[in-house]
Design an enzyme around this catalytic site. Structure first.
Site, PDB file in Angstrom:
ATOM      1  N   ALA A  27     -48.985  -7.484  50.795  1.00 11.60           N
ATOM      2  CA  ALA A  27     -48.694  -8.822  51.272  1.00 11.60           C
ATOM      3  C   ALA A  27     -48.670  -9.794  50.122  1.00 11.60           C
ATOM      4  CB  ALA A  27     -49.707  -9.334  52.430  1.00 11.60           C
ATOM      5  N   THR A  31     -46.745 -13.802  49.028  1.00 13.01           N
ATOM      6  CA  THR A  31     -47.537 -15.359  49.408  1.00 13.01           C
ATOM      7  C   THR A  31     -46.603 -16.302  48.923  1.00 13.01           C
ATOM      8  OG1 THR A  31     -48.729 -14.985  47.760  1.00 13.01           O
ATOM      9  CG2 THR A  31     -49.624 -14.278  50.005  1.00 13.01           C
ATOM     10  N   HIS A 124     -45.061   0.732  56.494  1.00 12.30           N
ATOM     11  CA  HIS A 124     -45.739   0.044  57.859  1.00 12.30           C
ATOM     12  C   HIS A 124     -44.374  -0.406  58.778  1.00 12.30           C
ATOM     13  CE1 HIS A 124     -49.844  -0.471  55.942  1.00 12.30           C
ATOM     14  NE2 HIS A 124     -49.558   0.696  56.324  1.00 12.30           N
ATOM     15  N   CYS A 132     -36.745   2.761  69.612  1.00 12.21           N
ATOM     16  CA  CYS A 132     -37.048   3.253  70.915  1.00 12.21           C
ATOM     17  C   CYS A 132     -38.161   4.361  70.428  1.00 12.21           C
ATOM     18  CB  CYS A 132     -35.902   3.969  71.570  1.00 12.21           C
ATOM     19  SG  CYS A 132     -36.492   5.153  72.764  1.00 12.21           S
ATOM     20  N   CYS A 135     -36.333   8.185  71.602  1.00  9.83           N
ATOM     21  CA  CYS A 135     -35.355   8.815  70.691  1.00  9.83           C
ATOM     22  C   CYS A 135     -34.833   8.164  69.404  1.00  9.83           C
ATOM     23  CB  CYS A 135     -34.271   8.603  71.715  1.00  9.83           C
ATOM     24  SG  CYS A 135     -33.285   7.004  71.868  1.00  9.83           S
ATOM     25  N   CYS A 157     -34.947   1.545  76.598  1.00 11.40           N
ATOM     26  CA  CYS A 157     -33.989   2.111  75.996  1.00 11.40           C
ATOM     27  C   CYS A 157     -32.808   2.592  76.995  1.00 11.40           C
ATOM     28  CB  CYS A 157     -34.332   3.331  75.135  1.00 11.40           C
ATOM     29  SG  CYS A 157     -32.887   4.114  74.406  1.00 11.40           S
ATOM     30  N   CYS A 160     -32.201   6.559  76.887  1.00  6.88           N
ATOM     31  CA  CYS A 160     -33.118   7.840  77.380  1.00  6.88           C
ATOM     32  C   CYS A 160     -34.053   7.319  78.105  1.00  6.88           C
ATOM     33  CB  CYS A 160     -33.871   8.387  76.001  1.00  6.88           C
ATOM     34  SG  CYS A 160     -35.024   7.464  75.003  1.00  6.88           S
ATOM     35  N   SER A 199     -54.986  -5.813  48.587  1.00  4.38           N
ATOM     36  CA  SER A 199     -56.484  -5.431  48.575  1.00  4.38           C
ATOM     37  C   SER A 199     -56.748  -3.871  48.467  1.00  4.38           C
ATOM     38  CB  SER A 199     -56.961  -6.163  49.818  1.00  4.38           C
ATOM     39  OG  SER A 199     -56.545  -5.610  50.945  1.00  4.38           O
ATOM     40  N   ASN A 223     -52.956  -8.494  40.940  1.00  6.20           N
ATOM     41  CA  ASN A 223     -53.727  -8.803  42.211  1.00  6.20           C
ATOM     42  C   ASN A 223     -54.756  -9.871  41.763  1.00  6.20           C
ATOM     43  OD1 ASN A 223     -53.446  -7.897  45.059  1.00  6.20           O
ATOM     44  ND2 ASN A 223     -55.784  -7.897  44.915  1.00  6.20           N
TER      45      ASN A 223
HETATM   46  P1  NAD Z   1     -53.855  -7.959  51.935  1.00  8.36           P
HETATM   47  O1  NAD Z   1     -53.862  -9.353  52.422  1.00  8.36           O
HETATM   48  O2  NAD Z   1     -55.003  -7.170  52.456  1.00  8.36           O
HETATM   49  O3  NAD Z   1     -54.015  -8.229  50.521  1.00  8.36           O
HETATM   50  C1  NAD Z   1     -53.217  -9.058  49.603  1.00  8.36           C
HETATM   51  C2  NAD Z   1     -53.798  -9.070  48.178  1.00  8.36           C
HETATM   52  O4  NAD Z   1     -52.817 -10.038  47.279  1.00  8.36           O
HETATM   53  C3  NAD Z   1     -55.210  -9.921  48.294  1.00  8.36           C
HETATM   54  O5  NAD Z   1     -56.052  -8.934  47.361  1.00  8.36           O
HETATM   55  C4  NAD Z   1     -54.850 -11.326  47.359  1.00  8.36           C
HETATM   56  O6  NAD Z   1     -55.803 -11.543  46.246  1.00  8.36           O
HETATM   57  C5  NAD Z   1     -53.548 -10.803  46.644  1.00  8.36           C
HETATM   58  N1  NAD Z   1     -52.651 -11.995  46.375  1.00  8.36           N
HETATM   59  C6  NAD Z   1     -52.271 -12.950  47.232  1.00  8.36           C
HETATM   60  N2  NAD Z   1     -51.008 -13.650  46.834  1.00  8.36           N
HETATM   61  C7  NAD Z   1     -51.070 -13.085  45.415  1.00  8.36           C
HETATM   62  C8  NAD Z   1     -50.230 -13.518  44.249  1.00  8.36           C
HETATM   63  N3  NAD Z   1     -49.366 -14.504  44.464  1.00  8.36           N
HETATM   64  N4  NAD Z   1     -50.109 -12.913  43.147  1.00  8.36           N
HETATM   65  C9  NAD Z   1     -51.128 -11.895  42.990  1.00  8.36           C
HETATM   66  N5  NAD Z   1     -51.953 -11.372  43.786  1.00  8.36           N
HETATM   67  C10 NAD Z   1     -51.938 -12.034  45.148  1.00  8.36           C
HETATM   68  O7  NAD Z   1     -52.371  -7.115  52.083  1.00  8.36           O
HETATM   69  P2  NAD Z   1     -52.348  -5.786  52.211  1.00  8.36           P
HETATM   70  O8  NAD Z   1     -53.068  -4.748  51.383  1.00  8.36           O
HETATM   71  O9  NAD Z   1     -50.844  -5.533  51.867  1.00  8.36           O
HETATM   72  O10 NAD Z   1     -52.526  -5.269  53.492  1.00  8.36           O
HETATM   73  C11 NAD Z   1     -52.270  -6.073  54.614  1.00  8.36           C
HETATM   74  C12 NAD Z   1     -51.498  -5.240  55.860  1.00  8.36           C
HETATM   75  O11 NAD Z   1     -51.035  -6.336  56.572  1.00  8.36           O
HETATM   76  C13 NAD Z   1     -50.433  -4.494  55.235  1.00  8.36           C
HETATM   77  O12 NAD Z   1     -50.326  -3.291  55.774  1.00  8.36           O
HETATM   78  C14 NAD Z   1     -48.867  -5.343  55.592  1.00  8.36           C
HETATM   79  O13 NAD Z   1     -48.238  -4.357  56.335  1.00  8.36           O
HETATM   80  C15 NAD Z   1     -49.363  -6.287  56.781  1.00  8.36           C
HETATM   81  N6  NAD Z   1     -48.763  -7.559  56.142  1.00  8.36           N
HETATM   82  C16 NAD Z   1     -47.493  -7.636  55.772  1.00  8.36           C
HETATM   83  C17 NAD Z   1     -47.193  -8.953  55.350  1.00  8.36           C
HETATM   84  C18 NAD Z   1     -45.571  -8.983  54.826  1.00  8.36           C
HETATM   85  O14 NAD Z   1     -44.879  -8.181  55.436  1.00  8.36           O
HETATM   86  N7  NAD Z   1     -45.431 -10.125  53.918  1.00  8.36           N
HETATM   87  C19 NAD Z   1     -48.079 -10.060  55.155  1.00  8.36           C
HETATM   88  C20 NAD Z   1     -49.492  -9.955  55.846  1.00  8.36           C
HETATM   89  C21 NAD Z   1     -49.848  -8.841  56.212  1.00  8.36           C
END
Ligand code: NAD
Length: 255
Positions: A27, A31, A124, A132, A135, A157, A160, A199, A223
């Protein structure tokens, strides 16, 4: 050379000399596109309770709650665009360096940035499709949203009769076998793994960088905050993903 310049130069050299570069994203890479990560306090993800896969299967009320939540999240996220870190990964693929891109994200921004679907492994799932669960036929998510809006019912669906679900992996839902298998294979093959914005607390996804490490790969971590596996990283960045990735690509292109 200050510490940042030294680390980006070292990371660029590792990437340039790699035989099989694998990226692993979470994630945190999104951000800077305006999508909050999972653990930031007050983030959009905290507005909703978790509906487990078992609840989704067994209760129509839970299904409707899940669809409402997914609809609101999709609406909030659909205007997000790839940022410099996503674009840098697309550039690494075009340069012939990036061989595999494993992501925990569901936002589709890697493909939108230009990475080819063949190398992107969505562990994920994706919020851009519905599936579905019997199927495995898929639809663009907007099609199912509009059925929900028109009828107020969670759709079945038409082929099915199975339940249709957003194509993201829910809590309690088994991991997609094919994607997990491809990710494990990529981790074994990689000699350099670039982890960006996770994380590393969600299993089994977090086992992928560990697996690469134990198979002999060198790890680069970007990170902002600590992870339980920082000791495995050969090069560690706490700077922002876009800042680091943009700089690495600049160095590689200037050579
Ligand atoms: P997490 O939120 O647990 O960790 C995100 C990490 O990124 C944190 O440790 C943070 O310090 C770091 N971070 C944030 N912004 C940053 C930046 N600009 N530069 C560097 N580091 C940065 O995310 P995760 O480990 O992916 O687990 C969360 C779960 O939630 C995943 O399974 C995901 O599928 C889902 N999720 C997805 C999204 C998306 O698709 N964008 C968003 C939120 C959650």
């Amino acid at each position: 050379m200050d510490s940042f310049d030294r680390r980006v130069t070292e990371a660029a050299e590792l990437i340039r000399d790699s035989q099989y570069l694998c990226a692993f994203t979470g994630a945190g890479i999104s951000t800077e596109s305006g999508i909050p990560d999972f653990r930031s306090p007050g983030g959009i993800w905290n507005r909703y309770r978790i509906v487990t896969y078992q609840e989704f299967l067994s209760s129509r009320e839970a299904r409707m709650e899940y669809w409402r939540m997914k609809y609101e999240l999709f609406r909030d996220l659909k205007d997000a665009r790839p940022n410099k870190a996503h674009l840098a990964l697309a550039e690494l693929e075009r340069m012939g360096l990036l061989k595999s891109l494993i992501t925990q994200n569901i936002d589709g921004l890697h493909q939108e940035a230009g990475n080819s679907p063949e190398i992107v492994i969505e562990l994920h799932g994706t919020n851009r499709k519905a599936i579905c669960i019997s199927c495995e036929r898929t639809w663009p998510i907007e099609e199912i949203h509009s059925i929900l809006e028109d009828t107020g019912f969670d759709p079945k669906c038409e082929h099915c009769g199975g339940l249709i679900k957003p194509a993201t992996v829910s809590f309690g839902q088994p991991m997609p076998q094919e994607e997990m298998g491809r990710a494990i294979e990529a981790a074994h093959r990689s000699d350099v793994l670039l982890m960006i914005g996770s994380s590393l607390q969600v299993e089994p996804a977090a086992s992928i960088p560990r697996l690469a490490y134990h198979s002999g790969a060198r790890l680069i971590f970007i990170n902002r905050t600590e992870t339980p596996y920082d000791h495995m990283a050969k090069i560690l960045f706490r700077e922002s993903a876009s800042e680091v990735m943009e700089r690495i690509v600049e160095i590689l292109k200037s050579e």
